[in-house]
Enzyme design. Structure first.
Site, PDB file in Angstrom:
ATOM      1  N   LEU A 122       0.825  -1.219   0.000  1.00 32.28           N
ATOM      2  CA  LEU A 122       0.000   0.000   0.000  1.00 32.28           C
ATOM      3  C   LEU A 122       0.859   1.270   0.000  1.00 32.28           C
ATOM      4  CD1 LEU A 122      -2.921  -0.927   2.415  1.00 32.28           C
ATOM      5  CD2 LEU A 122      -2.983  -0.679  -0.079  1.00 32.28           C
ATOM      6  N   GLY A 123       1.974   1.236   0.719  1.00 32.85           N
ATOM      7  CA  GLY A 123       2.857   2.403   0.747  1.00 32.85           C
ATOM      8  C   GLY A 123       3.365   2.730  -0.646  1.00 32.85           C
ATOM      9  N   LYS A 124       3.748   1.702  -1.370  1.00 32.63           N
ATOM     10  CA  LYS A 124       4.228   1.913  -2.740  1.00 32.63           C
ATOM     11  C   LYS A 124       3.126   2.438  -3.647  1.00 32.63           C
ATOM     12  CE  LYS A 124       8.385  -0.686  -2.889  1.00 32.63           C
ATOM     13  NZ  LYS A 124       8.976  -2.015  -2.965  1.00 32.63           N
ATOM     14  N   ASP A 147      13.838   9.242   6.266  1.00 31.04           N
ATOM     15  CA  ASP A 147      14.487   8.652   7.433  1.00 31.04           C
ATOM     16  C   ASP A 147      15.357   7.488   6.939  1.00 31.04           C
ATOM     17  OD1 ASP A 147      13.266  10.387   9.195  1.00 31.04           O
ATOM     18  OD2 ASP A 147      11.579   9.055   9.622  1.00 31.04           O
ATOM     19  N   GLN A 149      15.832   4.421   7.665  1.00 29.29           N
ATOM     20  CA  GLN A 149      15.252   3.077   7.488  1.00 29.29           C
ATOM     21  C   GLN A 149      14.303   2.966   6.288  1.00 29.29           C
ATOM     22  OE1 GLN A 149      14.517   5.199   9.897  1.00 29.29           O
ATOM     23  NE2 GLN A 149      12.360   5.137  10.438  1.00 29.29           N
ATOM     24  N   TYR A 154      12.089   4.137  -0.745  1.00 28.64           N
ATOM     25  CA  TYR A 154      11.969   5.207  -1.743  1.00 28.64           C
ATOM     26  C   TYR A 154      12.819   4.934  -2.984  1.00 28.64           C
ATOM     27  CZ  TYR A 154       9.382   7.980   1.690  1.00 28.64           C
ATOM     28  OH  TYR A 154       8.438   8.420   2.580  1.00 28.64           O
TER      29      TYR A 154
HETATM   30  C1  LIG Z   1       7.283   3.558   5.010  1.00 31.29           C
HETATM   31  C2  LIG Z   1       5.852   3.096   4.865  1.00 31.29           C
HETATM   32  C3  LIG Z   1       4.979   4.249   4.406  1.00 31.29           C
HETATM   33  C4  LIG Z   1       5.812   1.990   3.811  1.00 31.29           C
HETATM   34  O1  LIG Z   1       4.468   1.540   3.679  1.00 31.29           O
HETATM   35  P1  LIG Z   1       4.138  -0.017   3.442  1.00 31.29           P
HETATM   36  O2  LIG Z   1       2.718  -0.106   3.024  1.00 31.29           O
HETATM   37  O3  LIG Z   1       4.579  -0.789   4.598  1.00 31.29           O
HETATM   38  O4  LIG Z   1       5.117  -0.289   2.215  1.00 31.29           O
HETATM   39  P2  LIG Z   1       4.928  -1.361   1.036  1.00 31.29           P
HETATM   40  O5  LIG Z   1       4.275  -2.582   1.578  1.00 31.29           O
HETATM   41  O6  LIG Z   1       4.343  -0.711  -0.146  1.00 31.29           O
HETATM   42  O7  LIG Z   1       6.432  -1.617   0.624  1.00 31.29           O
HETATM   43  C5  LIG Z   1       7.226  -2.031   1.576  1.00 31.29           C
HETATM   44  C6  LIG Z   1       8.566  -2.215   0.986  1.00 31.29           C
HETATM   45  O8  LIG Z   1       9.467  -1.307   1.597  1.00 31.29           O
HETATM   46  C7  LIG Z   1      10.189  -1.952   2.603  1.00 31.29           C
HETATM   47  N1  LIG Z   1      10.036  -1.190   3.851  1.00 31.29           N
HETATM   48  C8  LIG Z   1       9.005  -0.425   4.234  1.00 31.29           C
HETATM   49  N2  LIG Z   1       9.221   0.104   5.443  1.00 31.29           N
HETATM   50  C9  LIG Z   1      10.423  -0.364   5.830  1.00 31.29           C
HETATM   51  C10 LIG Z   1      11.185  -0.201   7.000  1.00 31.29           C
HETATM   52  N3  LIG Z   1      10.784   0.555   8.032  1.00 31.29           N
HETATM   53  N4  LIG Z   1      12.375  -0.838   7.049  1.00 31.29           N
HETATM   54  C11 LIG Z   1      12.791  -1.594   6.027  1.00 31.29           C
HETATM   55  N5  LIG Z   1      12.090  -1.788   4.902  1.00 31.29           N
HETATM   56  C12 LIG Z   1      10.918  -1.163   4.812  1.00 31.29           C
HETATM   57  C13 LIG Z   1       9.551  -3.341   2.742  1.00 31.29           C
HETATM   58  O9  LIG Z   1      10.501  -4.285   3.108  1.00 31.29           O
HETATM   59  C14 LIG Z   1       9.003  -3.585   1.346  1.00 31.29           C
HETATM   60  O10 LIG Z   1       9.991  -4.004   0.447  1.00 31.29           O
HETATM   61  P3  LIG Z   1       9.639  -5.076  -0.720  1.00 31.29           P
HETATM   62  O11 LIG Z   1       8.579  -4.469  -1.598  1.00 31.29           O
HETATM   63  O12 LIG Z   1      10.957  -5.264  -1.432  1.00 31.29           O
HETATM   64  O13 LIG Z   1       9.152  -6.304   0.001  1.00 31.29           O
HETATM   65  C15 LIG Z   1       5.305   2.494   6.185  1.00 31.29           C
HETATM   66  O14 LIG Z   1       6.136   1.439   6.557  1.00 31.29           O
HETATM   67  C16 LIG Z   1       5.233   3.499   7.315  1.00 31.29           C
HETATM   68  O15 LIG Z   1       4.238   4.201   7.460  1.00 31.29           O
HETATM   69  N6  LIG Z   1       6.269   3.549   8.162  1.00 31.29           N
HETATM   70  C17 LIG Z   1       6.279   4.419   9.336  1.00 31.29           C
HETATM   71  C18 LIG Z   1       6.337   5.886   8.936  1.00 31.29           C
HETATM   72  C19 LIG Z   1       7.546   6.241   8.127  1.00 31.29           C
HETATM   73  O16 LIG Z   1       8.679   5.844   8.449  1.00 31.29           O
HETATM   74  N7  LIG Z   1       7.339   7.027   7.046  1.00 31.29           N
HETATM   75  C20 LIG Z   1       8.384   7.541   6.184  1.00 31.29           C
HETATM   76  C21 LIG Z   1       9.002   8.768   6.798  1.00 31.29           C
HETATM   77  S1  LIG Z   1      10.255   9.489   5.744  1.00 31.29           S
END
Ligand SMILES: CC(C)(COP(=O)(O)OP(=O)(O)OC[C@H]1O[C@@H](n2cnc3c(N)ncnc32)[C@H](O)[C@@H]1OP(=O)(O)O)[C@@H](O)C(=O)NCCC(=O)NCCS
Ligand SMILES: CC(C)(COP(=O)(O)OP(=O)(O)OC[C@H]1O[C@@H](n2cnc3c(N)ncnc32)[C@H](O)[C@@H]1OP(=O)(O)O)[C@@H](O)C(=O)NCCC(=O)NCCS
Lengths: 174, 174
Positions: A122-124, A147, A149, A154
């Protein structure tokens, strides 16, 4: 993949401060109890600040004054949100916004997906929709501050850290 | 130092899209021919796009469509400019602008001082005024993307590269 893309749909309407509102069905799935669940991407500016702050709180972000959150929403160029719909029930599960000069550049802020539905793509999808909206407005320079991690997250979406040695910098009182 | 600070002066007026216009006398000096020269910092939004593009051209930046430059000026939160005044003659010698959500963050773009007057402290004065304006609007997160050769210039002003590992990232079609 559990989640799959369906068809796009638009609900129109232009706003003076940013991109017009529309909505897109992202995925549909069937819950364990047989209930149909839909996930929408929306560019509505009508975001409940309490729901937004609850979402940010769920990923551990610091509380912010609601007055300022409202102002930030009003003056963001683009607001993207993800909604989970079960029957009549609609819940905010993802959010991102961009500031912009409406011409050359946009900067993404507050990208978040609810922990309960993270890691499902969903994030992607949210980010790809944000990029699509910004490109549609002829914004060529899409930027963000990541950030450590989430740099890889991105990068997989086509973002590059420090291109040609350009450094992201933050001001602190010296 | 050749340039010295004088007194502040305000010309008031509020704009809906950003910070109200005002002007500040930055320095005064006497030219070789005995002529008095004044340099002002201004937050006017009334910038001639031809003069601006000539200034950007003087430091070797790529030409931009004037339609987009006008739009970018209109939708920037803060526009800062430096003007050199000799008698009736007023010339644009410095420029910077910021996008913002009007609440939490601002991002600086297009920071430039004319090559003929670089290295005299004007760039720093321009940046300090920008920071002051943004702080006055309660913006706590002031950011920018710095070309490698100007990272030190910004560090001296209190900007930090990659704080806590936060990375500036740019999107390119992948
Ligand atoms: C970052 C965020 C928006 C990603 O959303 P998501 O729905 O989990 O992401 P997706 O499922 O689309 O994609 C996840 C991909 O990114 C990677 N990923 C996402 N968050 C990660 C994390 N914290 N650490 C490592 N990898 C991460 C996953 O391993 C996955 O990789 P893959 O497609 O190769 O398996 C979500 O994890 C989030 O809200 N995190 C907390 C807030 C945050 O850190 N926001 C960004 C601030 S700059
Ligand atoms: C960067 C710029 C705005 C600085 O303006 P300025 O009026 O020359 O700067 P100041 O005189 O206030 O301060 C200059 C200080 O920064 C340093 N500096 C400025 N530009 C520099 C450069 N290109 N390389 C190395 N050092 C530089 C100077 O050595 C000086 O340091 P000091 O105070 O310790 O002597 C101006 O040089 C400029 O317009 N450059 C071209 C455009 C540009 O690169 N903009 C920034 C894009 S991110």
């Amino acid at each position: 993949m559990f989640w799959k893309s369906l068809f796009p749909g638009a609900i129109g309407s232009e706003t003076p401060t940013g991109i017009g509102e529309h909505e897109l069905l992202i995925t549909e799935f069937v819950a364990a109890n047989g209930e149909r669940i839909h996930v929408y991407f929306s560019t509505t500016r009508d975001i409940d600040v309490y729901a937004l702050e609850a979402l940010c709180d769920a990923v551990g972000w610091a509380k912010r004054p609601l007055r300022k959150v409202r102002k930030a929403l009003e003056f963001s160029f683009l607001i993207g949100s993800l909604w989970q719909e079960r029957g009549q029930n609609r819940r905010l599960i993802g959010f991102a916004r961009a500031t912009s000069d409406h011409a050359f550049n946009a900067t993404l802020w507050d990208v978040v997906v609810h922990p309960e539905v993270q890691g499902k793509g969903l994030g992607k999808t949210l980010m790809r929709q944000m990029i699509r909206e910004l490109r549609r407005e002829e914004i060529s320079n899409i930027t963000l501050f990541a950030d450590p991690q989430v740099v890889t997250f991105y990068e997989e979406l086509g973002f590059h850290p420090d291109p040609e040695g350009i450094k992201g910098m933050f001001w602190y009182p010296s």
